[in-house]
Design an enzyme around this catalytic site. Sequence first.
Site, mmCIF file in Angstrom:
data_model
loop_
_atom_site.group_PDB
_atom_site.id
_atom_site.type_symbol
_atom_site.label_atom_id
_atom_site.label_comp_id
_atom_site.label_asym_id
_atom_site.label_seq_id
_atom_site.Cartn_x
_atom_site.Cartn_y
_atom_site.Cartn_z
ATOM 1 N N PRO A 24 73.390 6.209 24.304
ATOM 2 C CA PRO A 24 72.403 5.730 25.311
ATOM 3 C C PRO A 24 71.127 5.514 24.874
ATOM 4 C CG PRO A 24 73.744 7.851 26.021
ATOM 5 C CD PRO A 24 74.047 7.232 24.594
ATOM 6 N N GLU A 25 70.624 4.499 25.280
ATOM 7 C CA GLU A 25 68.868 4.293 24.999
ATOM 8 C C GLU A 25 68.370 3.928 26.587
ATOM 9 O OE1 GLU A 25 68.142 1.481 21.865
ATOM 10 O OE2 GLU A 25 70.093 1.936 20.720
#
Length: 288
Positions: free
Chosen positions: A2-3
Amino acid sequence: VPELPEVETVRSRLAPDLEGRTIVRARIDDPRLVRPEPPEAIAAMLEGLRIERVERRGKYLLLRFDDGGTLAIHLRMTGNVLRRVAGAEPPKALRAELELDDGSLVAYTDLRRFGTWELFRDDETVADFLAQRLGPEPFSDGFSPAFLYGAVHRRQSPLKAVLLDQRVVAGLGNIYADESLWAAKIHPELPASRLRRPDAERLHGTIREALAAGIAAQGASIRDYRMPDGGHGSAQERFAAYGRTGLPCPRCGTPIRRLVVGQRGTHICPHCQRTPRGRKPPPVDRLP
Ligand SMILES: [Zn+2]
């Protein structure tokens, strides 16, 4: 992994359900999540707290409580925050769970167990913690073309490695860095010090565009990331370079190539993103 777009999607999906609710019961099954603190102690401190706001800073998801405290959740590799109703089958790799005063559950799952929960008792300590680790938010005024140029131009490392430093721009990670560099037609191995001002300006724009497109598509569900309702994001369907080894560059048709830059799998168009002068082309990392 996840960014910013994935964490922002989680935040926006959770906020309407969590804000104003009180944690009536907390359970932390995995001591790694909160170490060095004992999990029982953190769980006991969470019980009774009212969630005022659900915020995000960089890749941190922040639960802000009515007593001034904050729980900073970092999903790292495979963390997910999922909503579920009581009585439903527990999700796989469940590491912690919060029960809210409306009877609903907030489950934290994490296959690889690199995620962290850090509880701060007041605004000042959490603000210090975040300020030490994170540069400006990419959509804030603080992240200007001049800031980006200043943050990279004294550094000799490959530009992509510098962009992944969270103090340069908070929330950018491997996927959206590849997309930003492809869109700006800049090679990821360019020594950061050689980025010219006009290129920094263009890159500033493509970083914002790549992250905004990721948010609009509700994140990229390539491996583990899911939305709190279990749904998948669709950002991966629009990628130009990331994960598209051997497929045609959408701009020129040249097959996308995979390299390793700073130990991270990296995807480029060898035609649009020219190898920096004075450097040998990087070896192609062969897929098994
Ligand atoms: Zn191309």
